[in-house]
Design a protein around this motif. Structure first.
Motif, PDB file in Angstrom:
ATOM      1  N   ASN A  89      44.093  27.291  41.244  1.00 32.29           N
ATOM      2  CA  ASN A  89      43.860  28.719  41.403  1.00 32.29           C
ATOM      3  C   ASN A  89      42.427  29.041  41.805  1.00 32.29           C
ATOM      4  OD1 ASN A  89      46.378  30.432  40.505  1.00 32.29           O
ATOM      5  ND2 ASN A  89      46.319  28.652  39.164  1.00 32.29           N
ATOM      6  N   GLY A  93      42.998  28.968  45.355  1.00 32.87           N
ATOM      7  CA  GLY A  93      44.192  29.697  45.771  1.00 32.87           C
ATOM      8  C   GLY A  93      43.958  30.792  46.797  1.00 32.87           C
ATOM      9  N   THR A 133      37.509  31.583  37.484  1.00 31.43           N
ATOM     10  CA  THR A 133      38.958  31.572  37.692  1.00 31.43           C
ATOM     11  C   THR A 133      39.668  31.815  36.369  1.00 31.43           C
ATOM     12  OG1 THR A 133      38.773  30.009  39.520  1.00 31.43           O
ATOM     13  CG2 THR A 133      40.928  30.206  38.461  1.00 31.43           C
ATOM     14  N   SER A 178      49.571  33.410  38.659  1.00 34.46           N
ATOM     15  CA  SER A 178      48.825  32.217  39.080  1.00 34.46           C
ATOM     16  C   SER A 178      49.770  31.076  39.399  1.00 34.46           C
ATOM     17  CB  SER A 178      47.861  31.781  37.964  1.00 34.46           C
ATOM     18  OG  SER A 178      46.936  32.800  37.665  1.00 34.46           O
TER      19      SER A 178
END
Length: 342
Positions: free
Chosen positions: A49, A52, A335, A341
């Motif tokens: 993530n 991401g 994050t 997610s």
């Protein structure tokens, strides 16, 4: 504006796109290289993530590289993509595989399922990075381009000792770069773990860098000759060394943002060294270096096409930079995992 000036500008656009792709996609490839060392599932999700919002946008610069080559230097595009067809197909397979491994990973709760796609993500990241290093090693060493501007080279011939070493060097470089990015995006126990990673990755990069420098200096005197002919260019490796020294100093001061900045600077200067050392060649020939090599002058498109290329660049590049600025601005900070997610 003269045709020669436009050729140089088009060359600089291609070079800048290559550098931006390596710097930006380099860190998310580096995260992929480190993925299987993250430990528990929570940490692996943090890794994924953290990149991401960025990984697919970073690949825009790869499209820019291919597009600019196709338009501005069609002969280089044709010879490069046909001669290294199998290697490029391997890289494309890695890019596609990496993309769907990110998307598929969180479709099931099973740890076996997730760890399988983690392994695919790691493998694809390693393949892309190593293949890119191998390609760069071949371009630096030279390829057998004949007088008809055709390149016939087997897949096995591509993997020679120098190109393999550059591939390994690329893995160390991207792993270090990705680790620097993760240090910015993580906190607490995971960040402490990444600082321990850095104590291994940074010295490993230094060691491989020294080996690559010595090997290139010995094996490719034509690359280093321009620095001897024009000593002013020695400022580039001098700044590069300073940038490399600043990386562990930034880490010691617990300022990962500066570490990442110096990592980006290091990668940029490494590629500037390659561009300066090979100028004006884009595909040096090992069969007849003087007559068969493709340069930015003898392999460029016609003047009208160069005008169109530069016009599109003037309009398009600021828009891409604006998109990148907004993207990184919106998704700055640590994050955090949410229901949406990976």
């Amino acid at each position: 504006m003269s045709t020669e000036v436009m050729q140089i500008l088009a060359y600089l656009i291609v070079g800048a796109a290559v550098v931006l792709y390596v710097v930006l996609d380099g860190f998310d490839l580096g995260v992929g290289i480190l993925q299987i060392f993250a430990g528990k599932d929570h940490n692996r999700r943090i890794f994924l993530n953290s990149i991401g919002p960025f990984w697919d946008g970073n690949e825009v610069w790869l499209i820019a590289v291919i597009g600019a080559l196709f338009v501005a230097f069609p002969d280089v595009y044709a010879v490069l993509l046909s001669g290294f067809y199998l290697l490029i197909i391997i890289m494309l397979f890695g890019i596609v595989t990496r993309a769907f491994s990110i998307e598929f990973r969180s479709k099931e709760e099973s740890l076996k399922w997730r760890y399988f796609w983690d392994a695919v993500f790691w493998f694809a990241s390693v393949v892309i990075t190593f293949a890119a290093g191998v390609l760069l090693g071949n371009l630096l060493l030279g390829v057998p381009v004949d007088k008809n501007r055709e390149l016939f080279i087997s897949l096995s011939a591509i993997f020679h000792p120098y190109s393999i070493y550059i591939g390994i060097f690329a893995l160390s470089l991207f792993a270090m770069h990705g680790n620097m990015f993760l240090l910015i995006k993580t906190e607490d126990e995971l960040q402490t773990k990444l600082y321990r990673f850095a104590k291994v990755l940074v010295p490993l990069f230094y060691l491989l860098f020294i080996g690559a420098t010595i090997w290139t200096w010995i094996a490719l005197p034509r690359i280093t000759s321009i620095f001897l002919k024009y000593p002013v260019f020695f400022i580039i490796p001098a700044v590069l060394v300073v940038s490399m020294i600043m990386i562990p100093l930034a880490l010691k001061a617990k300022k990962p943002g500066y570490g990442f900045l110096f990592s980006m600077t290091t990668i940029t200067l490494l590629f500037v060294l390659c561009l300066v050392g090979t100028f004006p060649n884009m595909l040096p020939s090992t069969l007849d270096y003087m007559n068969n090599s493709l340069t930015l002058y003898n392999a460029s498109a016609q003047r009208t096409t160069l005008i169109v290329t530069l016009f599109i660049a003037v309009i398009g590049l600021p828009l891409v930079f604006l998109y990148g600025y907004i993207l990184y601005r919106v998704f700055r900070g640590k994050t955090k995992l949410t229901d949406h997610s990976y």
